[in-house]
Design a protein around this motif. Structure first.
Motif, PDB file in Angstrom:
ATOM      1  N   UNK A   1      50.293  27.272  32.396  1.00  0.00           N
ATOM      2  CA  UNK A   1      48.866  27.549  32.627  1.00  0.00           C
ATOM      3  C   UNK A   1      48.574  28.848  32.568  1.00  0.00           C
ATOM      4  N   UNK A   2      49.566  29.842  32.409  1.00  0.00           N
ATOM      5  CA  UNK A   2      49.213  31.298  32.500  1.00  0.00           C
ATOM      6  C   UNK A   2      49.598  31.827  31.207  1.00  0.00           C
ATOM      7  N   UNK A   3      48.848  31.347  30.102  1.00  0.00           N
ATOM      8  CA  UNK A   3      49.363  31.955  28.666  1.00  0.00           C
ATOM      9  C   UNK A   3      48.629  33.433  28.435  1.00  0.00           C
ATOM     10  N   UNK A   4      47.679  33.990  29.439  1.00  0.00           N
ATOM     11  CA  UNK A   4      46.973  35.160  29.222  1.00  0.00           C
ATOM     12  C   UNK A   4      46.677  35.527  30.468  1.00  0.00           C
ATOM     13  N   UNK A   5      47.451  36.781  30.755  1.00  0.00           N
ATOM     14  CA  UNK A   5      47.098  37.238  32.155  1.00  0.00           C
ATOM     15  C   UNK A   5      45.800  38.110  31.991  1.00  0.00           C
ATOM     16  N   UNK A   6      45.402  38.367  30.723  1.00  0.00           N
ATOM     17  CA  UNK A   6      44.228  39.031  30.580  1.00  0.00           C
ATOM     18  C   UNK A   6      42.965  38.317  30.805  1.00  0.00           C
ATOM     19  N   UNK A   7      43.130  36.917  30.402  1.00  0.00           N
ATOM     20  CA  UNK A   7      41.929  36.040  30.635  1.00  0.00           C
ATOM     21  C   UNK A   7      42.078  35.738  32.307  1.00  0.00           C
ATOM     22  N   UNK A   8      43.096  35.552  32.969  1.00  0.00           N
ATOM     23  CA  UNK A   8      43.040  35.308  34.226  1.00  0.00           C
ATOM     24  C   UNK A   8      42.533  36.467  35.037  1.00  0.00           C
ATOM     25  N   UNK A   9      42.897  37.654  34.782  1.00  0.00           N
ATOM     26  CA  UNK A   9      42.709  38.927  35.108  1.00  0.00           C
ATOM     27  C   UNK A   9      41.276  39.157  35.084  1.00  0.00           C
ATOM     28  N   UNK A  10      40.543  38.872  34.030  1.00  0.00           N
ATOM     29  CA  UNK A  10      38.993  38.862  34.000  1.00  0.00           C
ATOM     30  C   UNK A  10      38.202  38.131  34.665  1.00  0.00           C
ATOM     31  N   UNK A  11      38.857  36.827  34.851  1.00  0.00           N
ATOM     32  CA  UNK A  11      38.056  36.047  35.670  1.00  0.00           C
ATOM     33  C   UNK A  11      38.418  36.279  37.265  1.00  0.00           C
ATOM     34  N   UNK A  12      39.239  36.849  37.807  1.00  0.00           N
ATOM     35  CA  UNK A  12      39.579  37.622  39.085  1.00  0.00           C
ATOM     36  C   UNK A  12      38.707  38.859  39.298  1.00  0.00           C
ATOM     37  N   UNK A  13      38.479  39.648  38.334  1.00  0.00           N
ATOM     38  CA  UNK A  13      37.784  40.736  38.254  1.00  0.00           C
ATOM     39  C   UNK A  13      36.257  40.515  38.667  1.00  0.00           C
ATOM     40  N   UNK A  14      35.625  39.512  38.011  1.00  0.00           N
ATOM     41  CA  UNK A  14      34.298  39.355  38.572  1.00  0.00           C
ATOM     42  C   UNK A  14      34.309  38.381  39.710  1.00  0.00           C
ATOM     43  N   UNK A  15      35.232  37.775  40.141  1.00  0.00           N
ATOM     44  CA  UNK A  15      35.182  36.902  41.322  1.00  0.00           C
ATOM     45  C   UNK A  15      35.649  37.655  42.661  1.00  0.00           C
ATOM     46  N   UNK A  16      36.355  38.672  42.442  1.00  0.00           N
ATOM     47  CA  UNK A  16      36.703  39.420  43.799  1.00  0.00           C
ATOM     48  C   UNK A  16      36.019  40.845  43.672  1.00  0.00           C
ATOM     49  N   UNK A  17      36.072  41.443  44.974  1.00  0.00           N
ATOM     50  CA  UNK A  17      35.633  42.799  45.027  1.00  0.00           C
ATOM     51  C   UNK A  17      36.491  43.883  45.440  1.00  0.00           C
ATOM     52  N   UNK A  18      37.654  43.608  46.079  1.00  0.00           N
ATOM     53  CA  UNK A  18      38.500  44.396  46.703  1.00  0.00           C
ATOM     54  C   UNK A  18      39.978  44.237  46.272  1.00  0.00           C
TER      55      UNK A  18
END
Length: 110
Positions: free
Chosen positions: A53-70
């Motif tokens: 499920x984790x083929x691209x940490x940059x894609x998951x990282x981008x999703x987390x960047x806009x989902x979280x604040x801190x």
């Protein structure tokens, strides 16, 4: 000193669920962000059910960047031999901007 807690998504069996495969990641990141966790780490895994499920940490990282604040967004591994290093730098710079400076990555050799 306050203890630091992070979440690390080491693996996942891509055959476990048919829908909502990233629900645990997203819900956990929201929880971590709201409860003072330090970081959420995602790996880079390829070509197998274990962690597929984790083929691209940059894609998951981008999703987390806009989902979280801190909470910090961390790549537990970026497999540099499989990537163009300039592309890695560019993608993570963009995620760093999306997250207002909450990014860190770890490089892996394979």
């Amino acid at each position: 000193m306050t203890p630091q807690r992070s979440l690390f998504f080491f693996s996942a069996d891509s055959a476990e669920e048919q829908g909502g495969k990233y629900r645990l990641l997203l819900d956990s990141a929201k929880f971590a962000d709201e409860h003072g966790f330090t970081a959420v780490w995602t790996p880079e895994r390829h070509f197998q059910r274990f962690g597929g499920l984790y083929g691209s940490p940059s894609v998951t990282g981008a999703a987390l960047a806009v989902l979280t604040k801190h909470v910090s967004i961390r790549a537990g591994s970026v497999v540099i031999p499989l990537q163009n290093p300039l592309r890695v730098a560019e993608e993570w710079a963009m995620i760093d901007n999306l997250s207002n400076g909450r990014v860190a990555i770890a490089a892996a050799s394979g």
